[in-house]
Design an enzyme around this catalytic site. Structure first.
Site, mmCIF file in Angstrom:
data_model
loop_
_atom_site.group_PDB
_atom_site.id
_atom_site.type_symbol
_atom_site.label_atom_id
_atom_site.label_comp_id
_atom_site.label_asym_id
_atom_site.label_seq_id
_atom_site.Cartn_x
_atom_site.Cartn_y
_atom_site.Cartn_z
ATOM 1 N N LEU A 152 0.885 -1.061 0.065
ATOM 2 C CA LEU A 152 -0.078 0.065 0.077
ATOM 3 C C LEU A 152 0.880 1.407 -0.143
ATOM 4 O O LEU A 152 1.935 1.124 0.083
ATOM 5 C CB LEU A 152 -1.011 0.021 1.416
ATOM 6 C CG LEU A 152 -1.983 -1.327 1.265
ATOM 7 C CD1 LEU A 152 -2.694 -0.792 2.609
ATOM 8 C CD2 LEU A 152 -3.028 -0.970 0.085
ATOM 9 N N ASP A 176 -8.160 -2.553 15.792
ATOM 10 C CA ASP A 176 -6.849 -1.860 16.380
ATOM 11 C C ASP A 176 -6.443 -0.602 15.372
ATOM 12 O O ASP A 176 -5.719 -0.314 14.657
ATOM 13 C CB ASP A 176 -5.705 -2.669 15.963
ATOM 14 C CG ASP A 176 -4.311 -2.150 16.838
ATOM 15 O OD1 ASP A 176 -4.460 -1.005 17.479
ATOM 16 O OD2 ASP A 176 -3.305 -2.954 16.387
#
Length: 298
Positions: free
Chosen positions: A97, A199
């Site tokens: 990414l 998270d």
């Protein structure tokens, strides 16, 4: 961690070669992770993979659980996540990414994506079909009918048995946490369970192939949507993220008091940090400040 020492890069390279890809040219360090060793593996065909490993895995299923979380966020929630290339006990390899560009438009896109996740994945129970991992500690996901019981037992009180938490919080702190848990139905509104990232601190927000928001490092479960919101709210989001919070509240129908609940919902993450890291970046101070009103007078 702020970088990856050479010996740990060698560990990543060895794990990659053992896992199968024989065309790895080099591995370079990446920054931002806290639990695992991570790097960028460059292949001979010019492509790259994001790879991570533990020198000593906390469990055989840690990467399988992470891969499952990435998959369900994408398939059930429509969230962009990296493509899973390889996952076994010793190595996780993902498509690469990009760092996010902190613009108001980016954070508005994230508000729409997260609101869609939270409003389209309602579940009658709290938990998950398996335990998974928050850093190097197991996240207990035992199915529970009541959200207050689930949050108290499996997201807050669960951490009191961790050695670092026992050393950091005294008996008055622990009693205050137990008192807070007893009062959760007074302090928080009853909300349904939905699929959550689990998270969602700012470092786990990245950008996908066309620059749209993408998420990494999940610890998924069905629980209150506001646990994701609290983690973003309290982990130093950039100024451009201001657009996110107002729009998310509008899209999900949040009441005006949602900000006052964030410290209580973020207790879970602060306790997890105390349990795993030294220094704890002020987590203990945040816990004590939130627990102060719940201390019983002698």
């Amino acid at each position: 961690m702020t970088g990856t020492p050479p010996l740990l890069l060698e560990l990543l390279l060895a794990r990659l070669q053992s896992a199968g890809p024989a065309d790895v040219v080099s591995v370079e360090p990446v920054t931002g992770g806290l639990a695992a060793t991570a790097g960028l593996a460059h292949l001979s065909d010019g492509t790259s993979l994001f790879v991570k490993a533990f020198a000593e895995p906390p469990s055989d299923d840690v990467f399988a659980a992470e891969a499952e979380g990435l998959t369900v966020l994408r398939e059930a929630g429509g969230i962009t996540t990296p493509r899973i290339v390889h996952a076994d006990r010793d190595l996780l390899a993902l498509s690469v990414l990009s760092p996010r560009r902190d613009t108001a438009a980016f954070w508005e896109q994230l508000a729409h994506a997260l609101a869609h996740l939270h409003t389209t994945t309602r579940h009658p129970r709290f938990g998950w079909h398996r335990d998974n991992w928050l850093g190097r500690r197991r996240q207990v996901n035992t199915w529970t009918d009541d959200g207050f019981e689930f949050f108290a037992r499996h997201r807050l009180l669960r951490w009191l048995h961790e050695p670092r938490v026992r050393e950091t919080l005294d008996s008055a702190d622990r009693a205050a946490l137990e008192h807070l848990c007893d009062r959760l139905p007074e302090l928080l509104p009853a909300r349904p369970a939905c699929l959550t990232h689990g998270d969602l601190w700012t470092q786990n927000v990245m950008a996908g192939p066309v620059g749209r928001p993408a998420l990494i490092d999940p610890a998924v479960s069905y629980t209150w949507a506001e646990t994701d919101l609290a983690h973003l709210w309290t982990t130093a989001p950039p100024p451009e993220a201001h657009a996110f919070f107002g729009l998310y509240a509008e899209l999900t129908g949040l009441d005006d008091d949602w900000r006052t609940r964030m410290p209580i919902l973020q207790l879970r993450q602060h306790l997890a940090v105390i349990a795993q890291f030294d220094p704890d970046w002020g987590a203990a101070d945040h816990v004590r400040a939130t627990l102060a009103p719940f201390r019983r007078r002698p």
